[in-house]
Design a protein around this motif. Structure first.
Motif, PDB file in Angstrom:
ATOM      1  N   GLU A   1      45.561  39.777  46.592  1.00  0.00           N
ATOM      2  CA  GLU A   1      46.394  39.352  45.468  1.00  0.00           C
ATOM      3  C   GLU A   1      47.392  40.452  45.140  1.00  0.00           C
ATOM      4  O   GLU A   1      47.062  41.619  45.089  1.00  0.00           O
ATOM      5  CB  GLU A   1      45.499  39.086  44.251  1.00  0.00           C
ATOM      6  CG  GLU A   1      46.185  38.342  43.131  1.00  0.00           C
ATOM      7  CD  GLU A   1      46.372  36.883  43.477  1.00  0.00           C
ATOM      8  OE1 GLU A   1      47.330  36.297  42.959  1.00  0.00           O
ATOM      9  OE2 GLU A   1      45.590  36.341  44.233  1.00  0.00           O
ATOM     10  N   GLN A   2      48.626  40.079  44.911  1.00  0.00           N
ATOM     11  CA  GLN A   2      49.683  41.060  44.721  1.00  0.00           C
ATOM     12  C   GLN A   2      50.247  40.976  43.316  1.00  0.00           C
ATOM     13  O   GLN A   2      50.036  40.039  42.575  1.00  0.00           O
ATOM     14  CB  GLN A   2      50.815  40.798  45.723  1.00  0.00           C
ATOM     15  CG  GLN A   2      50.353  40.744  47.156  1.00  0.00           C
ATOM     16  CD  GLN A   2      49.808  42.064  47.611  1.00  0.00           C
ATOM     17  OE1 GLN A   2      50.432  43.100  47.398  1.00  0.00           O
ATOM     18  NE2 GLN A   2      48.649  42.059  48.228  1.00  0.00           N
ATOM     19  N   SER A   3      51.049  41.988  42.984  1.00  0.00           N
ATOM     20  CA  SER A   3      51.786  41.926  41.730  1.00  0.00           C
ATOM     21  C   SER A   3      52.684  40.708  41.716  1.00  0.00           C
ATOM     22  O   SER A   3      52.940  40.118  40.682  1.00  0.00           O
ATOM     23  CB  SER A   3      52.607  43.201  41.532  1.00  0.00           C
ATOM     24  OG  SER A   3      53.427  43.441  42.643  1.00  0.00           O
TER      25      SER A   3
ATOM     26  N   ALA B   1      41.027  35.182  43.645  1.00  0.00           N
ATOM     27  CA  ALA B   1      40.017  34.781  44.626  1.00  0.00           C
ATOM     28  C   ALA B   1      39.634  35.956  45.510  1.00  0.00           C
ATOM     29  O   ALA B   1      38.462  36.128  45.870  1.00  0.00           O
ATOM     30  CB  ALA B   1      40.547  33.627  45.477  1.00  0.00           C
ATOM     31  N   TRP B   2      40.613  36.787  45.882  1.00  0.00           N
ATOM     32  CA  TRP B   2      40.332  37.927  46.760  1.00  0.00           C
ATOM     33  C   TRP B   2      39.417  38.913  46.043  1.00  0.00           C
ATOM     34  O   TRP B   2      38.453  39.420  46.636  1.00  0.00           O
ATOM     35  CB  TRP B   2      41.628  38.596  47.189  1.00  0.00           C
ATOM     36  CG  TRP B   2      42.699  37.635  47.591  1.00  0.00           C
ATOM     37  CD1 TRP B   2      43.837  37.336  46.896  1.00  0.00           C
ATOM     38  CD2 TRP B   2      42.721  36.802  48.768  1.00  0.00           C
ATOM     39  NE1 TRP B   2      44.565  36.382  47.568  1.00  0.00           N
ATOM     40  CE2 TRP B   2      43.913  36.039  48.714  1.00  0.00           C
ATOM     41  CE3 TRP B   2      41.856  36.644  49.853  1.00  0.00           C
ATOM     42  CZ2 TRP B   2      44.260  35.145  49.712  1.00  0.00           C
ATOM     43  CZ3 TRP B   2      42.209  35.741  50.845  1.00  0.00           C
ATOM     44  CH2 TRP B   2      43.401  35.009  50.759  1.00  0.00           C
ATOM     45  N   ALA B   3      39.711  39.226  44.793  1.00  0.00           N
ATOM     46  CA  ALA B   3      38.872  40.149  44.042  1.00  0.00           C
ATOM     47  C   ALA B   3      37.512  39.539  43.721  1.00  0.00           C
ATOM     48  O   ALA B   3      36.502  40.241  43.668  1.00  0.00           O
ATOM     49  CB  ALA B   3      39.580  40.549  42.749  1.00  0.00           C
ATOM     50  N   HIS B   4      37.480  38.240  43.502  1.00  0.00           N
ATOM     51  CA  HIS B   4      36.243  37.547  43.157  1.00  0.00           C
ATOM     52  C   HIS B   4      35.179  37.762  44.234  1.00  0.00           C
ATOM     53  O   HIS B   4      33.990  37.898  43.941  1.00  0.00           O
ATOM     54  CB  HIS B   4      36.542  36.056  42.960  1.00  0.00           C
ATOM     55  CG  HIS B   4      35.451  35.302  42.294  1.00  0.00           C
ATOM     56  ND1 HIS B   4      35.572  33.967  41.949  1.00  0.00           N
ATOM     57  CD2 HIS B   4      34.198  35.652  41.910  1.00  0.00           C
ATOM     58  CE1 HIS B   4      34.460  33.561  41.391  1.00  0.00           C
ATOM     59  NE2 HIS B   4      33.604  34.559  41.352  1.00  0.00           N
ATOM     60  N   ARG B   5      35.598  37.797  45.504  1.00  0.00           N
ATOM     61  CA  ARG B   5      34.643  38.051  46.595  1.00  0.00           C
ATOM     62  C   ARG B   5      33.846  39.330  46.332  1.00  0.00           C
ATOM     63  O   ARG B   5      32.638  39.398  46.541  1.00  0.00           O
ATOM     64  CB  ARG B   5      35.365  38.278  47.914  1.00  0.00           C
ATOM     65  CG  ARG B   5      36.293  37.232  48.414  1.00  0.00           C
ATOM     66  CD  ARG B   5      37.050  37.828  49.611  1.00  0.00           C
ATOM     67  NE  ARG B   5      37.888  36.866  50.298  1.00  0.00           N
ATOM     68  CZ  ARG B   5      38.565  37.139  51.391  1.00  0.00           C
ATOM     69  NH1 ARG B   5      38.504  38.354  51.907  1.00  0.00           N
ATOM     70  NH2 ARG B   5      39.295  36.233  51.983  1.00  0.00           N
ATOM     71  N   THR B   6      34.576  40.380  45.921  1.00  0.00           N
ATOM     72  CA  THR B   6      33.948  41.682  45.764  1.00  0.00           C
ATOM     73  C   THR B   6      32.997  41.698  44.580  1.00  0.00           C
ATOM     74  O   THR B   6      31.946  42.342  44.634  1.00  0.00           O
ATOM     75  CB  THR B   6      35.012  42.779  45.596  1.00  0.00           C
ATOM     76  OG1 THR B   6      35.787  42.531  44.440  1.00  0.00           O
ATOM     77  CG2 THR B   6      35.925  42.816  46.817  1.00  0.00           C
ATOM     78  N   LEU B   7      33.345  40.990  43.515  1.00  0.00           N
ATOM     79  CA  LEU B   7      32.444  40.899  42.360  1.00  0.00           C
ATOM     80  C   LEU B   7      31.134  40.223  42.744  1.00  0.00           C
ATOM     81  O   LEU B   7      30.055  40.627  42.305  1.00  0.00           O
ATOM     82  CB  LEU B   7      33.110  40.113  41.230  1.00  0.00           C
ATOM     83  CG  LEU B   7      34.082  40.853  40.325  1.00  0.00           C
ATOM     84  CD1 LEU B   7      34.617  39.906  39.259  1.00  0.00           C
ATOM     85  CD2 LEU B   7      33.417  42.057  39.685  1.00  0.00           C
TER      86      LEU B   7
END
Length: 332
Positions: free
Chosen positions: A9-11, A66-72
């Motif tokens: 996910e980008q700015s 969604a990309w960060a959610h994987r890591t959580l």
């Protein structure tokens, strides 16, 4: 240790896969040794790992992404909460990128506990003052060296899966979501799920012509048809256990009906009414495994996509956030 490189996910969210810049690993004998509390984590619309000790690795991330959610999900499944602190940033993307709560307060968002940064971009420039690419999330940060370890979610989840096992109780260390005997099949599924579903929804929303849009949308639903066949009569995508493949698909599937069907124009079918096997799989993960429910925040998800100052939100100029679907996920 290498994982398939995904876009993050980008700015300003990218319409296709882009290169991530910080690609180090936490590993014994490497530059970044696994130590409790040394690697906080950051990401947009999600959490940034808080400072727990003098030397801390933290995760900066967002719960909408969604990309960060994987890591959580991996962090919580492995019981890494006391080892990898996390800080949540606001889901309201602005001209300067992802803001911390000190700039734009939002329920569940945090201030930067390490440097009182205003935006995610401040951490990038602290790590490298010459940095000029996108300010992506999630970010795995090393407090001792004051730098970014890694900002590629597919690699961060591999680190979370095994790098800290020596610091975990035996029952958590034994959990393996990328087991050796299933890796070939997991990698195979990850490849087309990423290109046709995870990334596909973004290619749809950023399409510039009718023909390009239609091509992508039909590819998305062909891939979902394929998933439906795989999950018919099964609880998991690979083998008889929860793996990385399920986690990587879940973060897109859970956002599909609330966001991608309407805002992204991926509206041939919904998950709930068009894919009974995928829908049942999604319900079971959400309702039967508290990790998935606890890391899914529909308020952050919808606020980011519908009300941020972003290219995607430009499709919703009034920034009105839809009420539905009701409920966001149906009970079992």
């Amino acid at each position: 240790m290498a994982a398939q490189k995904d876009s993050t996910e980008q700015s300003a969210p990218a319409k296709s896969k882009i290169d991530t810049v910080f690609r180090d690993f936490i590993e014994k004998g490497g530059r970044f040794e696994p130590q409790a509390g040394e690697h906080p984590f950051v990401s947009p619309g999600s959490a940034v790992f808080d400072l727990l000790s003098k030397f801390i690795r933290a995760n900066r991330l967002t719960i909408h992404s969604a990309w960060a959610h994987r890591t959580l999900i991996l962090r919580k499944l492995k019981g890494l909460e006391d080892i990898i602190p996390v800080t949540i940033v606001s889901p309201m993307l602005g001209p300067q990128g992802w803001p911390f709560a000190s700039v734009l307060p939002f329920p569940g968002a945090d201030v930067d506990p390490l440097y009182n940064s205003k935006h995610i971009k401040d951490l990038y420039l602290k790590a490298n003052p010459e940095y000029s690419a996108r300010f992506s999330v999630p970010v795995l940060w090393d407090k001792q060296n004051h730098t970014i370890v890694n900002n590629e979610s597919s690699e961060i989840i591999r680190m979370f899966n095994s790098a800290f096992n020596d610091l975990l109780p035996p029952e958590k260390a034994a959990l393996d979501f990328y087991p050796a005997d299933l890796r070939t099949k997991i990698d195979e599924i990850n490849e087309w799920v990423f290109s046709d579903i995870n990334s596909g929804v973004y290619r749809a929303v950023f399409s510039k012509t009718q023909s390009a849009y239609e091509k992508v949308v039909y590819e998305i639903f062909a891939a979902l048809d394929k998933v439906e066949v795989i999950l018919t009569g099964k609880d998991y995508l690979v083998g008889d256990q929860l793996t990385e493949a399920d986690i990587r698909l879940y973060v897109t599937a859970i956002r599909f009906d609330p966001v991608y069907v309407g805002l992204f124009k991926c509206n041939i079918r919904t998950i709930r009414d068009g894919y009974p096997a995928i829908h049942k799989w999604l319900q079971k993960l959400y309702w039967n495994n508290d990790v998935f429910k606890a890391t899914t925040d529909f308020e952050h998800i919808k606020t980011n996509y519908y009300a941020s100052d972003s290219l995607i939100s430009n499709n919703n100029p009034t920034k009105i956030i839809p009420v539905g679907p009701v409920p966001h996920i149906r009970p079992l």
